[in-house]
Design a protein around this motif. Structure first.
Motif, short mmCIF file in Angstrom:
data_model
loop_
_atom_site.label_atom_id
_atom_site.label_comp_id
_atom_site.label_asym_id
_atom_site.label_seq_id
_atom_site.Cartn_x
_atom_site.Cartn_y
_atom_site.Cartn_z
N VAL A 1 50.97 -47.52 103.69
CA VAL A 1 52.42 -47.58 103.50
C VAL A 1 52.97 -49.00 103.52
N LYS A 2 52.18 -49.96 104.08
CA LYS A 2 52.67 -51.33 104.13
C LYS A 2 51.50 -52.30 104.25
N VAL A 3 51.62 -53.42 103.53
CA VAL A 3 50.59 -54.47 103.59
C VAL A 3 51.28 -55.79 103.90
N SER A 4 50.78 -56.47 104.93
CA SER A 4 51.32 -57.78 105.28
C SER A 4 50.17 -58.77 105.43
N ASP A 5 50.50 -60.01 105.76
CA ASP A 5 49.46 -61.03 105.95
C ASP A 5 48.59 -60.73 107.17
N LYS A 6 49.17 -60.03 108.14
CA LYS A 6 48.45 -59.79 109.40
C LYS A 6 47.72 -58.45 109.45
N CYS A 7 48.33 -57.41 108.87
CA CYS A 7 47.73 -56.09 109.02
C CYS A 7 48.13 -55.15 107.89
N ILE A 8 47.44 -54.03 107.83
CA ILE A 8 47.77 -52.93 106.91
C ILE A 8 48.24 -51.77 107.76
N ILE A 9 49.33 -51.14 107.38
CA ILE A 9 49.83 -49.97 108.11
C ILE A 9 49.53 -48.72 107.29
N MET A 10 48.93 -47.74 107.95
CA MET A 10 48.58 -46.48 107.29
C MET A 10 49.24 -45.31 108.00
N LYS A 11 49.71 -44.38 107.21
CA LYS A 11 50.26 -43.13 107.73
C LYS A 11 49.16 -42.09 107.72
N HIS A 12 48.97 -41.41 108.86
CA HIS A 12 47.96 -40.36 108.99
C HIS A 12 48.67 -39.02 109.22
N THR A 13 48.37 -38.06 108.38
CA THR A 13 48.92 -36.71 108.53
C THR A 13 47.78 -35.74 108.79
N VAL A 14 47.87 -35.00 109.88
CA VAL A 14 46.82 -34.06 110.29
C VAL A 14 47.39 -32.65 110.30
N ARG A 15 46.67 -31.73 109.68
CA ARG A 15 47.08 -30.32 109.65
C ARG A 15 45.91 -29.46 110.08
N SER A 16 46.12 -28.59 111.07
CA SER A 16 45.05 -27.74 111.59
C SER A 16 45.49 -26.28 111.63
N LYS A 17 44.59 -25.41 111.21
CA LYS A 17 44.83 -23.97 111.26
C LYS A 17 43.88 -23.37 112.28
N LEU A 18 44.39 -23.02 113.45
CA LEU A 18 43.57 -22.48 114.53
C LEU A 18 43.39 -20.98 114.38
N PHE B 1 51.44 -39.78 112.22
CA PHE B 1 51.62 -41.01 113.00
C PHE B 1 51.16 -42.19 112.15
N TYR B 2 51.46 -43.40 112.62
CA TYR B 2 51.15 -44.62 111.86
C TYR B 2 50.28 -45.54 112.71
N LEU B 3 49.27 -46.13 112.08
CA LEU B 3 48.38 -47.06 112.76
C LEU B 3 48.31 -48.39 112.02
N LYS B 4 48.08 -49.46 112.78
CA LYS B 4 47.85 -50.78 112.20
C LYS B 4 46.34 -51.01 112.06
N TYR B 5 45.95 -51.64 110.94
CA TYR B 5 44.55 -51.99 110.71
C TYR B 5 44.46 -53.47 110.37
N PHE B 6 43.39 -54.10 110.87
CA PHE B 6 43.24 -55.55 110.73
C PHE B 6 42.00 -55.87 109.91
N PRO B 7 42.18 -56.48 108.73
CA PRO B 7 41.04 -56.85 107.87
C PRO B 7 40.12 -57.84 108.58
N PRO B 8 38.84 -57.94 108.14
CA PRO B 8 38.31 -57.28 106.94
C PRO B 8 37.82 -55.85 107.14
N VAL B 9 37.53 -55.46 108.41
CA VAL B 9 37.01 -54.12 108.67
C VAL B 9 37.69 -53.55 109.91
N ASP B 10 38.12 -52.33 109.84
CA ASP B 10 38.70 -51.66 111.00
C ASP B 10 38.35 -50.17 110.89
#
Length: 252
Positions: free
Chosen positions: A90-107, A174-183
């Motif tokens: 959802v967003k890319v900056s010089d420091k990090c990439i922000i990703m939105k994670h959507t989880v759906r579970s059928k119990l 929810f949203y998480l930050k990721y830091f290149p080159p690998v996360d």
């Protein structure tokens, strides 16, 4: 369930279906395939399948809504029939990439006792200015606070009772930050999963952000993996372990 108390002939059918699931890489096994493997009269096999269904070890796929005809086997627990994840940049900056994670579970409650509530756990560098949003019987927007160990656990819909034989579907994001080159991103379902599916979108505004996705998962599962120009998708069937780890390799 104490499997030693189950009719040995029913357990033979259970074991054969389980074996054919892995051989065919399909959750559902046809009546004719089971019969061919066991060399049984059709009525004898029908009776054994009925008894297996009565004790909760065997189920018709159409009853579970997994979209195929035939039979499958179940653990005597609360299980997740479908556990779906969508990972989206959802967003890319010089420091990090922000990703939105959507989880759906059928119990599905395949145990003998009712289940109350849902436990949601998230791990990582959460974006604290966005709430965790939960949709089940209730709707919650949970404002997050900084955590030293990066673990967040929530007990939600605690007034919901999932009785034996009933299903219950919930979703959260929810949203998480990721830091290149690998996360990395960790998923830990609390229940055994029949079908686990995760789709990761690799691009943002037409630009490739994630170079590749590598997934760590347990052995002895059925896996289908595909990668296109804009996405990576993995489906894991019969996931009994609780941890799947995604390594995101970011483009330079």
């Amino acid at each position: 369930m104490d499997y030693s108390k189950v009719d040995p002939e029913v357990m033979k059918v259970y074991d054969v279906i389980n074996k054919l699931i892995y051989r065919n890489s399909s959750l559902c096994v046809s009546f004719s395939e089971i019969r061919k493997e066991l060399v049984l009269h059709p009525q004898a096999l029908t009776n054994l399948l009925k008894r297996g269904r009565a004790v909760g070890l065997i189920a018709e796929c159409k009853e579970l809504g997994i979209g195929e005809s035939g039979y499958t086997v179940l653990l005597n627990y609360v299980i997740s029939l479908e556990y779906n994840i969508m990972n989206e940049i959802v967003k890319v900056s010089d420091k990090c990439i922000i990703m939105k994670h959507t989880v759906r579970s059928k119990l599905y409650n395949n145990s003998a006792l009712p289940l109350r509530g849902v436990i949601v756990e998230v791990f990582g560098d959460l974006v604290l200015d966005k709430p965790l949003i939960y949709r089940g019987k209730g709707y919650y927007e949970i404002n997050l606070t900084e955590s030293i160990d990066k673990y967040y656990v929530f007990h939600l819909d605690s007034d919901v009772e999932i009785k034996p034989g009933e299903t219950y579907t919930y979703e959260y994001e929810f949203y998480l930050k990721y830091f290149p080159p690998v996360d990395y991103f960790i998923v830990q379902p609390f229940n055994p999963v029949i079908t686990f599916n995760a789709k990761t979108y690799l691009t943002r505004s037409g630009k490739r952000i994630i170079k590749s996705v590598k997934v760590e998962y347990p052995q002895n599962v059925i896996v289908r993996e595909e990668e296109g120009k804009t996405y990576h998708e993995i489906t894991i069937m019969k996931l009994s372990a609780i941890l799947v780890k995604f390594w995101f390799h970011f483009a330079e």
